[in-house]
Structures are given as C-alpha cells and as structure tokens.
Scaffold this active site. Structure first.
Site, PDB file in Angstrom:
ATOM      1  N   LEU A   1       0.847  -1.074  -0.045  1.00 53.34           N
ATOM      2  CA  LEU A   1       0.009  -0.210  -0.076  1.00 53.34           C
ATOM      3  C   LEU A   1       0.984   1.392  -0.054  1.00 53.34           C
ATOM      4  CD1 LEU A   1      -2.850  -1.317   2.354  1.00 53.34           C
ATOM      5  CD2 LEU A   1      -2.773  -1.122  -0.134  1.00 53.34           C
TER       6      LEU A   1
ATOM      7  N   ALA B   1       3.947  -6.111  -8.027  1.00 56.52           N
ATOM      8  CA  ALA B   1       4.248  -5.224  -7.106  1.00 56.52           C
ATOM      9  C   ALA B   1       5.607  -4.415  -7.733  1.00 56.52           C
ATOM     10  CB  ALA B   1       4.669  -5.877  -5.678  1.00 56.52           C
TER      11      ALA B   1
ATOM     12  N   THR C   1      12.851  -1.849  -4.779  1.00 57.32           N
ATOM     13  CA  THR C   1      11.399  -2.629  -5.141  1.00 57.32           C
ATOM     14  C   THR C   1      11.610  -3.807  -6.211  1.00 57.32           C
ATOM     15  OG1 THR C   1      10.177  -1.023  -3.873  1.00 57.32           O
ATOM     16  CG2 THR C   1       9.274  -2.494  -5.322  1.00 57.32           C
TER      17      THR C   1
ATOM     18  N   ASP D   1       7.320  -3.353 -21.946  1.00 61.11           N
ATOM     19  CA  ASP D   1       7.765  -3.227 -23.114  1.00 61.11           C
ATOM     20  C   ASP D   1       9.145  -2.280 -22.994  1.00 61.11           C
ATOM     21  OD1 ASP D   1       6.557  -0.934 -22.936  1.00 61.11           O
ATOM     22  OD2 ASP D   1       5.549  -1.107 -24.865  1.00 61.11           O
ATOM     23  N   GLU D   2       9.087  -1.270 -22.106  1.00 62.39           N
ATOM     24  CA  GLU D   2      10.177  -0.262 -21.885  1.00 62.39           C
ATOM     25  C   GLU D   2      11.537  -1.004 -21.719  1.00 62.39           C
ATOM     26  OE1 GLU D   2       8.920   3.105 -19.558  1.00 62.39           O
ATOM     27  OE2 GLU D   2       6.591   2.712 -19.752  1.00 62.39           O
TER      28      GLU D   2
ATOM     29  N   TYR E   1      13.517   3.676 -14.263  1.00 54.88           N
ATOM     30  CA  TYR E   1      12.535   2.528 -14.124  1.00 54.88           C
ATOM     31  C   TYR E   1      12.791   1.350 -15.020  1.00 54.88           C
ATOM     32  CZ  TYR E   1       7.890   0.352 -15.354  1.00 54.88           C
ATOM     33  OH  TYR E   1       6.891  -0.535 -15.704  1.00 54.88           O
TER      34      TYR E   1
ATOM     35  N   LYS F   1      13.447  -2.507 -14.298  1.00 51.08           N
ATOM     36  CA  LYS F   1      12.477  -3.561 -14.590  1.00 51.08           C
ATOM     37  C   LYS F   1      13.232  -4.622 -15.568  1.00 51.08           C
ATOM     38  CE  LYS F   1       8.569  -4.034 -14.395  1.00 51.08           C
ATOM     39  NZ  LYS F   1       7.421  -4.876 -13.453  1.00 51.08           N
TER      40      LYS F   1
ATOM     41  N   ASN G   1      -0.906   0.185 -20.503  1.00 49.64           N
ATOM     42  CA  ASN G   1      -2.266  -0.142 -20.164  1.00 49.64           C
ATOM     43  C   ASN G   1      -3.009   1.101 -19.895  1.00 49.64           C
ATOM     44  OD1 ASN G   1      -2.399  -3.427 -18.497  1.00 49.64           O
ATOM     45  ND2 ASN G   1      -0.737  -2.567 -20.160  1.00 49.64           N
TER      46      ASN G   1
ATOM     47  N   LEU H   1      -0.625   9.460 -17.837  1.00 48.16           N
ATOM     48  CA  LEU H   1      -1.042  10.230 -18.818  1.00 48.16           C
ATOM     49  C   LEU H   1      -2.637  10.396 -18.843  1.00 48.16           C
ATOM     50  CD1 LEU H   1      -0.546  12.235 -20.922  1.00 48.16           C
ATOM     51  CD2 LEU H   1      -0.700  10.491 -22.761  1.00 48.16           C
TER      52      LEU H   1
ATOM     53  N   ASN I   1       0.933  11.091 -28.153  1.00 48.86           N
ATOM     54  CA  ASN I   1       0.435  11.552 -26.996  1.00 48.86           C
ATOM     55  C   ASN I   1      -0.707  12.724 -27.461  1.00 48.86           C
ATOM     56  OD1 ASN I   1       2.075   9.705 -25.519  1.00 48.86           O
ATOM     57  ND2 ASN I   1       3.666  11.360 -24.982  1.00 48.86           N
TER      58      ASN I   1
HETATM   59  P1  NAD Z   1       0.902   0.828  -9.598  1.00 50.75           P
HETATM   60  O1  NAD Z   1       2.049   1.545  -9.288  1.00 50.75           O
HETATM   61  O2  NAD Z   1      -0.650   1.189  -9.985  1.00 50.75           O
HETATM   62  O3  NAD Z   1       0.778  -0.583  -8.651  1.00 50.75           O
HETATM   63  C1  NAD Z   1       1.831  -0.959  -8.081  1.00 50.75           C
HETATM   64  C2  NAD Z   1       1.249  -1.811  -6.883  1.00 50.75           C
HETATM   65  O4  NAD Z   1       2.553  -2.366  -6.165  1.00 50.75           O
HETATM   66  C3  NAD Z   1       0.743  -0.891  -5.756  1.00 50.75           C
HETATM   67  O5  NAD Z   1      -0.400  -1.353  -5.185  1.00 50.75           O
HETATM   68  C4  NAD Z   1       1.896  -0.691  -4.776  1.00 50.75           C
HETATM   69  O6  NAD Z   1       1.256  -0.359  -3.223  1.00 50.75           O
HETATM   70  C5  NAD Z   1       2.720  -2.070  -4.800  1.00 50.75           C
HETATM   71  N1  NAD Z   1       3.857  -1.980  -4.361  1.00 50.75           N
HETATM   72  C6  NAD Z   1       4.996  -1.211  -4.576  1.00 50.75           C
HETATM   73  N2  NAD Z   1       5.841  -1.389  -3.808  1.00 50.75           N
HETATM   74  C7  NAD Z   1       5.688  -2.466  -3.399  1.00 50.75           C
HETATM   75  C8  NAD Z   1       6.294  -3.502  -2.241  1.00 50.75           C
HETATM   76  N3  NAD Z   1       7.788  -2.996  -1.901  1.00 50.75           N
HETATM   77  N4  NAD Z   1       6.057  -4.424  -1.829  1.00 50.75           N
HETATM   78  C9  NAD Z   1       4.579  -4.696  -1.810  1.00 50.75           C
HETATM   79  N5  NAD Z   1       3.757  -3.978  -2.783  1.00 50.75           N
HETATM   80  C10 NAD Z   1       4.253  -2.860  -3.205  1.00 50.75           C
HETATM   81  O7  NAD Z   1       1.516  -0.186 -10.940  1.00 50.75           O
HETATM   82  P2  NAD Z   1       0.584  -0.898 -12.437  1.00 50.75           P
HETATM   83  O8  NAD Z   1       0.562   0.207 -13.385  1.00 50.75           O
HETATM   84  O9  NAD Z   1      -0.423  -1.463 -11.666  1.00 50.75           O
HETATM   85  O10 NAD Z   1       1.819  -1.818 -12.685  1.00 50.75           O
HETATM   86  C11 NAD Z   1       1.573  -2.957 -12.135  1.00 50.75           C
HETATM   87  C12 NAD Z   1       2.950  -3.941 -12.983  1.00 50.75           C
HETATM   88  O11 NAD Z   1       2.668  -4.081 -14.408  1.00 50.75           O
HETATM   89  C13 NAD Z   1       4.394  -3.076 -12.652  1.00 50.75           C
HETATM   90  O12 NAD Z   1       5.208  -4.276 -12.406  1.00 50.75           O
HETATM   91  C14 NAD Z   1       4.520  -2.483 -13.941  1.00 50.75           C
HETATM   92  O13 NAD Z   1       6.100  -2.323 -13.945  1.00 50.75           O
HETATM   93  C15 NAD Z   1       4.055  -3.387 -15.162  1.00 50.75           C
HETATM   94  N6  NAD Z   1       3.756  -2.746 -15.988  1.00 50.75           N
HETATM   95  C16 NAD Z   1       2.709  -1.813 -15.994  1.00 50.75           C
HETATM   96  C17 NAD Z   1       2.168  -1.162 -17.279  1.00 50.75           C
HETATM   97  C18 NAD Z   1       1.388   0.210 -17.340  1.00 50.75           C
HETATM   98  O14 NAD Z   1       0.907   0.602 -18.310  1.00 50.75           O
HETATM   99  N7  NAD Z   1       0.716   0.732 -16.096  1.00 50.75           N
HETATM  100  C19 NAD Z   1       2.677  -1.363 -18.551  1.00 50.75           C
HETATM  101  C20 NAD Z   1       3.488  -2.787 -18.600  1.00 50.75           C
HETATM  102  C21 NAD Z   1       4.053  -3.181 -17.450  1.00 50.75           C
HETATM  103  P1  TYD Z   2       3.295   7.497 -18.572  1.00 51.44           P
HETATM  104  O1  TYD Z   2       1.607   7.493 -18.603  1.00 51.44           O
HETATM  105  O2  TYD Z   2       3.782   8.283 -17.542  1.00 51.44           O
HETATM  106  O3  TYD Z   2       3.581   6.151 -18.990  1.00 51.44           O
HETATM  107  P2  TYD Z   2       5.172   5.935 -19.643  1.00 51.44           P
HETATM  108  O4  TYD Z   2       5.974   6.835 -19.476  1.00 51.44           O
HETATM  109  O5  TYD Z   2       5.548   4.657 -18.887  1.00 51.44           O
HETATM  110  O6  TYD Z   2       4.944   5.549 -21.143  1.00 51.44           O
HETATM  111  O7  TYD Z   2       3.385   8.392 -19.969  1.00 51.44           O
HETATM  112  C1  TYD Z   2       2.867   7.990 -21.094  1.00 51.44           C
HETATM  113  C2  TYD Z   2       3.348   9.388 -22.266  1.00 51.44           C
HETATM  114  O8  TYD Z   2       2.721  10.443 -21.874  1.00 51.44           O
HETATM  115  C3  TYD Z   2       4.858   9.481 -22.300  1.00 51.44           C
HETATM  116  O9  TYD Z   2       5.249   9.667 -23.409  1.00 51.44           O
HETATM  117  C4  TYD Z   2       4.852  10.689 -21.372  1.00 51.44           C
HETATM  118  C5  TYD Z   2       3.728  11.580 -21.729  1.00 51.44           C
HETATM  119  N1  TYD Z   2       3.139  12.416 -20.669  1.00 51.44           N
HETATM  120  C6  TYD Z   2       2.846  13.670 -20.845  1.00 51.44           C
HETATM  121  O10 TYD Z   2       3.092  14.116 -21.893  1.00 51.44           O
HETATM  122  N2  TYD Z   2       2.248  14.296 -19.746  1.00 51.44           N
HETATM  123  C7  TYD Z   2       2.187  13.947 -18.653  1.00 51.44           C
HETATM  124  O11 TYD Z   2       1.498  14.716 -17.625  1.00 51.44           O
HETATM  125  C8  TYD Z   2       2.265  12.589 -18.260  1.00 51.44           C
HETATM  126  C9  TYD Z   2       2.060  11.942 -17.019  1.00 51.44           C
HETATM  127  C10 TYD Z   2       2.907  11.949 -19.374  1.00 51.44           C
END
Ligand code: NAD
Ligand code: TYD
Length: 373
Positions: free
Chosen positions: A36, A83, A101, A141-142, A165, A169, A195, A205, A264
């Site tokens: 959390l 996480a 983490t 994919d990053e 970041y 990963k 996502n 974003l 974007n």
């Molecule tokens: P998020 O930041 O919304 O959620 C992360 C969760 O992990 C939170 O609930 C946080 O409390 C928990 N957490 C953080 N540190 C922790 C720790 N030390 N121990 C236990 N819990 C911990 O992230 P998300 O967007 O749901 O992403 C989930 C996973 O998917 C991540 O591994 C992220 O790298 C990966 N991912 C996300 C996206 C995206 O577009 N959001 C795309 C590709 C991959």
């Molecule tokens: P973000 O949602 O932070 O995801 P990621 O960096 O993991 O792709 O950002 C998506 C794209 O949007 C990225 O190219 C950065 C851009 N961005 C903005 O232009 N303005 C914003 O306020 C944020 C948070 C992101």
C-alpha cells in the site's frame, strides 16, 4: 484448486487482475500481498475482499519474513508479481527505491518460491519442483528501449532500457531469467505496452488528463506531444497474463500488445473530445465536474499546455504480439475507441475513488515535482 500469490494487487493492473481471476475461475484462492504505497489502495479491492476466495496481506515483497509467512500458510501454486514502483517521472527523481523494490523485491520472491516449491534435486544437481507451479514476472516493453519511426519490439529485441524505471524492470527480468536457467525454476515473463482502464492512478497520462479536465486545469503535454505509446485495455492485459500463467511454455517471454499506437497529443485531444461528448449526452456526468456551471465550451484543445520534456523521453514503443497470439491464442478484444469511452465513463462515475487515492500527499507531491505547470 489453485492458489495464487498476486503481489501489487491493490495497484492498477494487479487489482484488475484480481477482479478478472475472481470472475473467470471458480476454484481458486488468491492472496494479495501489497505494501500500500502511494499507488496502492485497499479501497480498490474492498468489494472483492467480501469474497472468501480473496485474502489481503499488507507487506513488502522485499521482506523475507512476510513472504515466507504466506508460503507457510498457503500452498501457493502461482506467483504473479505486479508489485513495483511504476512511474517513470518518479524514477527520474528518486531511482533508488525503484532498484530496491523492482529488483531486490523480485529476487526475494523468487528465492522464497524456490525454497517452498523445491522437492529435491535431479542427477545434475538442479532443484526439482512441485508439479504445476509457476512464477510469472509482469514486465514492460520499456525494457527494449525506444524505437524510431518504424519497427516493433519482439521477444528477441535486445534489452536497452533508458530510464531508471525501465533499467530496474530489466534488472528484474534478468534475475527471473537467471533463476529459470540456473535453478530451472518454472518462470515466465510478460512484457506489455501501456495499459489504460479503470483504477489507473492519476499520475499516468490518461487518468491525469481526465482528472485535470474535470478540475478545469491545464493539460501538460511533454515536449511536442509526438511521442508514441502502444495502448492496451487493462482487461485484455489481464486475459493475457491468465493465459500465460495457465498455458505459457516454461522459461518463455511473451510480448503483450494490441497494435494500438497513438501519439500523446492525439490521446489528449481524443480524451478532451470524448469527455465533452459524454458530458453533453448525460447531464448526470456533470456532477463529476469540479468547475461549476452548465457551459462546458471551455473543454477544448486550449486546455493543452506544452511543458518541458521528460529527461531521456523514449520516442516510440510498439509491440509485436505475434508470439502470444500464434502460440497461445491470445488477442486483444477491446478497440481503443471503445476502451477510451469505457475508461472515461468509469472515471465520471467513480470520482469518489479518485478523491480517495489522491487524498494523501498527492497535491504536495505534484507541487514539489511539477510546480504550477
Ligand atoms: P501501480 O503503481 O498502479 O501499482 C503497483 C502496486 O505495487 C501498488 O499497489 C503498490 O502499493 C504495490 N507495491 C509497490 N511497492 C511494493 C512493495 N515493495 N511491496 C509490496 N507491494 C508494493 O502499477 P501498475 O500500473 O498496476 O503496474 C503493475 C505492474 O505492471 C508493474 O510491475 C509495472 O512495471 C508493470 N507494467 C505496467 C504497465 C502500465 O501501463 N501501467 C505496462 C507494462 C508493465
Ligand atoms: P506515462 O503515462 O507516464 O507512461 P510511460 O512513461 O510509462 O509510457 O506517460 C505516457 C506518455 O505520456 C509518455 O510519453 C509521457 C507522456 N506524458 C505527458 O505528456 N504528460 C504527462 O503529464 C504525463 C504523466 C505523461
């Protein structure tokens, strides 16, 4: 009956995955382990926690005692590790917690899963494992870096992370691979594109743009807005993870994406026009507006403000999902045009959730990080 340990299950994708599993499978037990942090919110899964098949444990994935305790109490079959510290901007400000983490947390989970799943050793000294267990690392994919105008990331694209970041990963992926090779642990890695959908924390974003529009605030676009992301509806991602947990070939990496590349600036403009259309269609939605008044003509592209670019801003991400489609039959079901409407509707109908997750130090953080942009 399968027992899942879902870490990060109170975050965006993890919570959607928990909801997906509970709907999709009957005979399961899910243990959510989540510390959390600012990004995790128990409220996101509070309805789900009424289901006796779901248990919540607050704790850190780096903490061996906590993770051991879960394995001692529950016969875990699958670990799905969501996480993580997940926001690129935050990783630029404070990389250390990302390494701790994302890398050390992953290694701790692997180590404890290995200990509890081991059944002995084979003639070459490799550990043998309980039948049917698997560790799935949710990656991104990053890790492949940034693309130019053409081409796609495949599973064999060299890893070339560029932000703290994505570097963290990548480190996690490499240690997962190492456990797969050195200890023959049954692992999979999924690498997904950006996502979007319900419960997305409003620092990323799309949810940030929605929140700012509803508050009548400016919409910050980094650089010239030409950066491209490949968007995937979160439920499609959950379906992919479920598929890989159950059917993925041990040791394999699967890219997950929907061929949905958008600039974007186009995302921001589409979000503006969609919100306006929904507000015009349904007067009830106007309750979500923080700026009072019936006139919504101010919801237009003039809200956009171009701000200083992100350091090391990756230009383009684009996934080739051919492997998961041909080998496991997964494909994305939600078209972006539908997914964005569903997402915006969800935010219009769930402002309580937005207020709940931004009630902590969100404002202070925003002020410190971005000033009055
Ligand atoms: P998020 O930041 O919304 O959620 C992360 C969760 O992990 C939170 O609930 C946080 O409390 C928990 N957490 C953080 N540190 C922790 C720790 N030390 N121990 C236990 N819990 C911990 O992230 P998300 O967007 O749901 O992403 C989930 C996973 O998917 C991540 O591994 C992220 O790298 C990966 N991912 C996300 C996206 C995206 O577009 N959001 C795309 C590709 C991959
Ligand atoms: P973000 O949602 O932070 O995801 P990621 O960096 O993991 O792709 O950002 C998506 C794209 O949007 C990225 O190219 C950065 C851009 N961005 C903005 O232009 N303005 C914003 O306020 C944020 C948070 C992101």
């Amino acid at each position: 009956m399968k027992n899942y340990l879902v870490t990060g299950g109170a975050g965006f994708i993890g919570a959607n995955f928990v909801k997906y599993l509970l709907k999709k499978h009957k005979d399961i037990q899910i243990i959510v382990l989540d510390d959390l942090t600012y990004a995790g919110n128990l409220g996101t899964i509070k309805e789900d926690l009424k289901d006796p098949r779901l248990v919540f444990v607050k704790g850190d994935i780096k903490n061996p005692k906590v993770v051991n305790g879960i394995f001692e109490k529950y016969p875990i079959d699958f670990v799905v590790n969501f996480a993580a510290e997940s926001h690129v901007d935050r990783s630029i400000e404070n990389p250390q917690v990302f390494l701790e983490t994302n890398i050390l947390g992953t290694q701790n989970l692997l180590d404890i899963a290995k200990k509890h799943w081991s059944t002995g050793k084979d003639e070459n000294g490799y550990p043998t494992y309980k039948d049917g267990v698997k560790y799935l690392q949710v990656s991104t994919d990053e890790v492949y870096g940034s693309l130019g105008a053409s081409g796609y990331f495949t599973e064999t694209t060299p890893l070339d992370p560029r932000s703290p970041y994505s570097a963290s990963k990548t480190g996690a992926d490499l240690i997962v691979k190492a456990y797969g090779e050195t200890y023959k642990m049954p692992i999979n890695i999924t690498r997904c594109s950006n996502n979007y959908g319900p419960y997305h924390f409003p620092e990323k974003l799309i949810p940030l743009i929605i929140k700012n529009i509803l508050e009548g605030k400016k919409l910050p676009v980094y650089g010239d807005g030409s950066n491209i992301r490949d968007w995937l509806y979160v439920e499609d991602h959950c379906k992919a993870i479920d598929t890989v947990v159950l059917n993925g070939k041990t040791g394999e990496v699967y890219n997950v994406g929907g061929h949905n590349e958008k600039k974007n600036i186009d995302i921001v403009k589409l979000t503006i026009s969609t919100i306006r259309k929904l507000l015009e269609e349904n007067k009830e939605y106007k309750k979500a507006l923080k700026k009072p008044g019936d006139d919504i003509s101010w919801i237009n592209d003039d809200l956009i403000t171009y701000v200083k670019d992100r350091l090391g801003h990756d230009q383009r991400y684009a996934i080739d999902p051919n492997k998961i489609t041909t080998e496991l039959g997964w494909y994305p079901e939600t078209k972006f045009e539908d997914g964005i409407v569903k997402t915006i509707r969800w935010y219009l109908e769930n402002q309580d959730w937005v207020e709940e997750v931004t009630s902590g130090d969100y404002q202070k953080y925003y002020q410190e990080m971005y000033g009055n942009r």
